[in-house]
Design a protein around this motif. Structure first.
Motif, PDB file in Angstrom:
ATOM      1  N   ALA A  39       0.835  -1.212   0.000  1.00 52.18           N
ATOM      2  CA  ALA A  39       0.000   0.000   0.000  1.00 52.18           C
ATOM      3  C   ALA A  39       0.865   1.255   0.000  1.00 52.18           C
ATOM      4  CB  ALA A  39      -0.926  -0.001   1.212  1.00 52.18           C
ATOM      5  N   ARG A  45      -5.153   1.323  -5.031  1.00 52.75           N
ATOM      6  CA  ARG A  45      -6.280   1.092  -4.129  1.00 52.75           C
ATOM      7  C   ARG A  45      -7.403   0.456  -4.929  1.00 52.75           C
ATOM      8  NH1 ARG A  45      -2.757   1.980  -1.367  1.00 52.75           N
ATOM      9  NH2 ARG A  45      -2.447   3.591   0.170  1.00 52.75           N
ATOM     10  N   HIS A 104      -2.747   5.173   4.410  1.00 53.39           N
ATOM     11  CA  HIS A 104      -3.051   5.370   2.988  1.00 53.39           C
ATOM     12  C   HIS A 104      -2.108   6.352   2.306  1.00 53.39           C
ATOM     13  CE1 HIS A 104      -6.592   2.916   2.576  1.00 53.39           C
ATOM     14  NE2 HIS A 104      -6.932   3.301   3.775  1.00 53.39           N
TER      15      HIS A 104
END
Length: 133
Positions: A39, A45, A104
């Protein structure tokens, strides 16, 4: 201090609690670390559009390749800068691995200037071969 059933620290928000978790659940930590690494450096994503993910891949992965092809040059010419840039990237990545939050890529962009710097020797070789000035 430890719950024998789960082998986790009672002080779940402490630094020792994180290291205790890593020590008692190395397989789970390794799996989570791999997912966080993908990630953090992969940037993809599932909820991004295919076009967005394609753009991210086409933009960032060539830069990663340039870094790989530049490592020998940096090691020979300016080892101190190489180690400085890598230490910054590794500390940021390590912090992401040990965090309990879903970041994120919030801090990925802070590493990009260092990644760009590390890619410069290979980028120069490419532009010299293409006579781009």
């Amino acid at each position: 201090l430890a719950n024998n059933a789960n082998q986790t620290s009672v002080e779940a928000n402490s630094i020792w609690g994180i290291f205790n978790y890593v020590i008692h659940h190395p397989g789970q930590f390794a799996r989570l670390s791999w997912l966080r690494t993908k990630a953090f450096f992969g940037l993809f994503r599932s909820y991004y559009s295919s076009g967005h993910n394609l753009y991210l891949g086409l933009y960032f992965f060539p830069v990663y390749l340039l870094v790989i092809f530049s490592l020998k040059s940096w090691w020979q010419k300016n080892r101190n800068l190489l180690l400085y840039c890598f230490s910054f990237i590794l500390v940021t990545w390590g912090t992401v691995l040990l965090s309990c939050d879903d970041w994120h890529n919030r801090f990925f962009l802070a590493t990009m200037p260092f990644i760009y710097i590390l890619s410069l020797p290979a980028l120069k070789r490419v532009t010299d071969k293409l006579n781009i000035r």
